[in-house]
Design a protein around this motif. Structure first.
Motif, PDB file in Angstrom:
ATOM      1  N   LEU A  44       0.835  -1.207   0.000  1.00 33.47           N
ATOM      2  CA  LEU A  44       0.000   0.000   0.000  1.00 33.47           C
ATOM      3  C   LEU A  44       0.871   1.259   0.000  1.00 33.47           C
ATOM      4  O   LEU A  44       0.546   2.254  -0.663  1.00 33.47           O
ATOM      5  N   ASN A  45       1.977   1.190   0.717  1.00 31.84           N
ATOM      6  CA  ASN A  45       2.907   2.318   0.747  1.00 31.84           C
ATOM      7  C   ASN A  45       3.526   2.548  -0.631  1.00 31.84           C
ATOM      8  O   ASN A  45       3.713   3.694  -1.063  1.00 31.84           O
ATOM      9  N   LEU A  46       3.814   1.457  -1.337  1.00 31.71           N
ATOM     10  CA  LEU A  46       4.364   1.561  -2.687  1.00 31.71           C
ATOM     11  C   LEU A  46       3.378   2.254  -3.621  1.00 31.71           C
ATOM     12  O   LEU A  46       3.754   3.099  -4.430  1.00 31.71           O
ATOM     13  N   HIS A  47       2.106   1.895  -3.509  1.00 30.11           N
ATOM     14  CA  HIS A  47       1.087   2.553  -4.345  1.00 30.11           C
ATOM     15  C   HIS A  47       1.028   4.050  -4.039  1.00 30.11           C
ATOM     16  O   HIS A  47       0.851   4.869  -4.950  1.00 30.11           O
ATOM     17  N   LEU A  48       1.166   4.398  -2.776  1.00 30.80           N
ATOM     18  CA  LEU A  48       1.172   5.814  -2.396  1.00 30.80           C
ATOM     19  C   LEU A  48       2.361   6.528  -3.036  1.00 30.80           C
ATOM     20  O   LEU A  48       2.219   7.643  -3.567  1.00 30.80           O
ATOM     21  N   ILE A  49       3.517   5.896  -3.014  1.00 28.87           N
ATOM     22  CA  ILE A  49       4.724   6.481  -3.601  1.00 28.87           C
ATOM     23  C   ILE A  49       4.551   6.682  -5.105  1.00 28.87           C
ATOM     24  O   ILE A  49       4.884   7.743  -5.653  1.00 28.87           O
ATOM     25  N   VAL A  50       4.024   5.670  -5.795  1.00 28.80           N
ATOM     26  CA  VAL A  50       3.820   5.763  -7.240  1.00 28.80           C
ATOM     27  C   VAL A  50       2.795   6.853  -7.561  1.00 28.80           C
ATOM     28  O   VAL A  50       2.936   7.598  -8.536  1.00 28.80           O
ATOM     29  N   PHE A  51       1.766   6.951  -6.724  1.00 27.56           N
ATOM     30  CA  PHE A  51       0.767   8.008  -6.887  1.00 27.56           C
ATOM     31  C   PHE A  51       1.426   9.382  -6.747  1.00 27.56           C
ATOM     32  O   PHE A  51       1.141  10.310  -7.526  1.00 27.56           O
ATOM     33  N   ILE A  52       2.331   9.515  -5.781  1.00 34.22           N
ATOM     34  CA  ILE A  52       3.058  10.771  -5.572  1.00 34.22           C
ATOM     35  C   ILE A  52       3.923  11.091  -6.780  1.00 34.22           C
ATOM     36  O   ILE A  52       3.987  12.240  -7.241  1.00 34.22           O
ATOM     37  N   TRP A  53       4.595  10.085  -7.329  1.00 27.18           N
ATOM     38  CA  TRP A  53       5.412  10.303  -8.534  1.00 27.18           C
ATOM     39  C   TRP A  53       4.550  10.785  -9.699  1.00 27.18           C
ATOM     40  O   TRP A  53       4.972  11.640 -10.476  1.00 27.18           O
ATOM     41  N   GLY A  54       3.351  10.229  -9.816  1.00 24.86           N
ATOM     42  CA  GLY A  54       2.444  10.671 -10.873  1.00 24.86           C
ATOM     43  C   GLY A  54       2.018  12.119 -10.693  1.00 24.86           C
ATOM     44  O   GLY A  54       1.778  12.846 -11.662  1.00 24.86           O
ATOM     45  N   PHE A  55       1.947  12.556  -9.430  1.00 26.52           N
ATOM     46  CA  PHE A  55       1.540  13.928  -9.122  1.00 26.52           C
ATOM     47  C   PHE A  55       2.639  14.939  -9.437  1.00 26.52           C
ATOM     48  O   PHE A  55       2.377  16.134  -9.607  1.00 26.52           O
ATOM     49  N   THR A  56       3.897  14.457  -9.541  1.00 31.47           N
ATOM     50  CA  THR A  56       5.036  15.341  -9.829  1.00 31.47           C
ATOM     51  C   THR A  56       4.844  16.115 -11.124  1.00 31.47           C
ATOM     52  O   THR A  56       5.113  17.315 -11.196  1.00 31.47           O
ATOM     53  N   ALA A  57       4.378  15.423 -12.163  1.00 29.68           N
ATOM     54  CA  ALA A  57       4.189  16.071 -13.459  1.00 29.68           C
ATOM     55  C   ALA A  57       3.115  17.151 -13.380  1.00 29.68           C
ATOM     56  O   ALA A  57       3.229  18.202 -14.017  1.00 29.68           O
ATOM     57  N   VAL A  58       2.070  16.892 -12.607  1.00 33.50           N
ATOM     58  CA  VAL A  58       0.999  17.879 -12.438  1.00 33.50           C
ATOM     59  C   VAL A  58       1.544  19.132 -11.762  1.00 33.50           C
ATOM     60  O   VAL A  58       1.234  20.260 -12.171  1.00 33.50           O
ATOM     61  N   LEU A  59       2.362  18.956 -10.734  1.00 28.97           N
ATOM     62  CA  LEU A  59       2.971  20.099 -10.060  1.00 28.97           C
ATOM     63  C   LEU A  59       3.856  20.890 -11.012  1.00 28.97           C
ATOM     64  O   LEU A  59       3.900  22.122 -10.965  1.00 28.97           O
ATOM     65  N   GLY A  60       4.566  20.169 -11.889  1.00 30.33           N
ATOM     66  CA  GLY A  60       5.419  20.841 -12.866  1.00 30.33           C
ATOM     67  C   GLY A  60       4.624  21.746 -13.784  1.00 30.33           C
ATOM     68  O   GLY A  60       5.122  22.793 -14.228  1.00 30.33           O
ATOM     69  N   GLU A  61       3.386  21.380 -14.070  1.00 31.50           N
ATOM     70  CA  GLU A  61       2.512  22.203 -14.912  1.00 31.50           C
ATOM     71  C   GLU A  61       1.930  23.378 -14.121  1.00 31.50           C
ATOM     72  O   GLU A  61       1.747  24.475 -14.661  1.00 31.50           O
ATOM     73  N   LEU A  62       1.655  23.166 -12.831  1.00 30.54           N
ATOM     74  CA  LEU A  62       1.025  24.202 -12.012  1.00 30.54           C
ATOM     75  C   LEU A  62       2.005  25.297 -11.587  1.00 30.54           C
ATOM     76  O   LEU A  62       1.608  26.449 -11.400  1.00 30.54           O
ATOM     77  N   ILE A  63       3.282  24.953 -11.424  1.00 33.35           N
ATOM     78  CA  ILE A  63       4.280  25.945 -11.007  1.00 33.35           C
ATOM     79  C   ILE A  63       4.607  26.858 -12.188  1.00 33.35           C
ATOM     80  O   ILE A  63       4.805  26.394 -13.309  1.00 33.35           O
ATOM     81  N   SER A  64       4.704  28.151 -11.935  1.00 34.14           N
ATOM     82  CA  SER A  64       4.863  29.126 -13.027  1.00 34.14           C
ATOM     83  C   SER A  64       6.263  29.121 -13.631  1.00 34.14           C
ATOM     84  O   SER A  64       6.425  29.414 -14.813  1.00 34.14           O
ATOM     85  N   ILE A  65       7.306  28.801 -12.846  1.00 35.68           N
ATOM     86  CA  ILE A  65       8.659  28.758 -13.407  1.00 35.68           C
ATOM     87  C   ILE A  65       8.850  27.455 -14.178  1.00 35.68           C
ATOM     88  O   ILE A  65       8.182  26.455 -13.909  1.00 35.68           O
ATOM     89  N   ARG A  66       9.798  27.458 -15.126  1.00 41.44           N
ATOM     90  CA  ARG A  66       9.915  26.340 -16.051  1.00 41.44           C
ATOM     91  C   ARG A  66      11.301  25.696 -16.066  1.00 41.44           C
ATOM     92  O   ARG A  66      12.274  26.255 -15.577  1.00 41.44           O
ATOM     93  N   ASP A  67      11.377  24.541 -16.693  1.00 43.10           N
ATOM     94  CA  ASP A  67      12.541  23.684 -16.937  1.00 43.10           C
ATOM     95  C   ASP A  67      13.696  23.883 -15.961  1.00 43.10           C
ATOM     96  O   ASP A  67      13.603  23.513 -14.806  1.00 43.10           O
ATOM     97  N   ALA A  68      14.819  24.508 -16.398  1.00 42.63           N
ATOM     98  CA  ALA A  68      16.027  24.564 -15.567  1.00 42.63           C
ATOM     99  C   ALA A  68      15.803  25.339 -14.269  1.00 42.63           C
ATOM    100  O   ALA A  68      16.334  24.963 -13.217  1.00 42.63           O
TER     101      ALA A  68
END
Length: 294
Positions: free
Chosen positions: A11-35
């Motif tokens: 169950l903890n592993l599923h939580l971790i994978v879910f968190i990794w999936g959320f990383t990309a969403v945060l990358g889109e929501l944050i106004s600063i980009r790439d480097a």
């Protein structure tokens, strides 16, 4: 008791994978980009890990040779993340994560080279299927072609640094490895930003929302997720971990659609082909498990 521990780890592993999936969403929501985003992420994640190591009173000084190896891998991680967030910026979360399903294919090619073993026929077969699927996606969603190329390069770099880390984790503590790699990546990204003239007053003027997202990204999605995944991998089989990790694109695309909205809506063929890619990766794991038993 052992069964309960395994269930908790699963169950903890599923939580971790879910968190990794959320990383990309945060990358889109944050106004600063790439480097710029990677600079903040590696700096803050390194600080969180350093605080963790100090609180737990772990030793983190390493010999010069090991330090140089980790510095090199830190550079690879920085490049991997820069192209990851760049791909999200010029395409979207769904396209980027769909490309990340190809990680197993790249690993099937690179692992035999690094570990001096022969390539397996079914890995090549599944790899060809994935390539065919990517060709379909690139034709269907041709407007995102540049983003797909960036995402594929990011995946490639991700597999390379994972293979290097696979050897290093047998020699050093995982949290210590990450500490060196994060600060090394932060150093290299800093050099690039200085060269590019990015360090201006505006660079440090972030909104409260950006700081909140960066805090979650660097602490939960980076520092915590990594250290937690190491603990889980000690209790579950590599096969279970691999199959569960393949759900990251599914979680990420699902979250992106509901959090970001219509900009993440793709064509029907895109989702069909993405399912085929994911099924191929899972089939690779099933076949590999079967032959390992044989």
């Amino acid at each position: 008791m052992q069964s309960d521990n395994n269930l908790k780890s699963y169950l903890n592993l599923h939580l971790i994978v879910f968190i990794w999936g959320f990383t990309a969403v945060l990358g889109e929501l944050i106004s600063i980009r790439d480097a710029s985003l990677v600079w903040y992420r590696m700096l803050l994640a390194g600080i969180f890990l350093l605080a963790y190591l100090l609180l737990t009173k772990r030793k983190f000084l390493l010999p010069a040779k090991a330090t140089l190896q980790l510095v090199f891998v830190g550079l690879l991680i920085a490049i991997h993340w820069i192209f990851f967030f760049r791909a999200i910026d010029i395409s979207n979360v769904s396209v980027t994560l769909a490309m990340f399903s190809t990680g197993a294919f790249f690993a099937s090619i690179l692992e035999p080279i690094f570990y001096n073993r022969k390539m397996l026929w079914y890995e090549i077969l599944f790899g060809l299927i994935i390539i065919a699927c990517l060709c379909v996606i690139m034709n269907v969603e041709v407007k995102y072609l540049e983003g797909m190329v960036c995402a594929l390069f990011s995946v490639f770099m991700g597999v390379v640094f994972t293979i290097f880390n696979g050897k290093l984790t047998n020699q050093h503590d995982a949290a210590v490895i990450s500490l060196y790699e994060f600060f090394a990546g932060f150093f290299f990204v800093s050099l690039y930003l200085i060269y590019d003239g990015r360090f201006t007053l505006e660079f440090f003027e972030l909104s409260g929302k950006d700081w909140l997202y960066l805090f979650v990204l660097s602490s939960v999605c980076t520092a915590y997720a990594f250290t937690a995944s190491v603990g889980v991998m000690r209790k579950l089989s590599p096969y279970t971990v691999m199959l569960t990790t393949n759900l990251e694109p599914v979680y990420g695309i699902f979250l992106a659609y509901f959090i970001i909205g219509d900009s993440e809506q793709m064509s029907v063929p895109f989702y069909v082909v993405s399912v085929v890619i994911l099924a191929t990766v899972i089939a690779n794991g099933v076949v590999k498990q079967y032959y390992s038993k044989e």
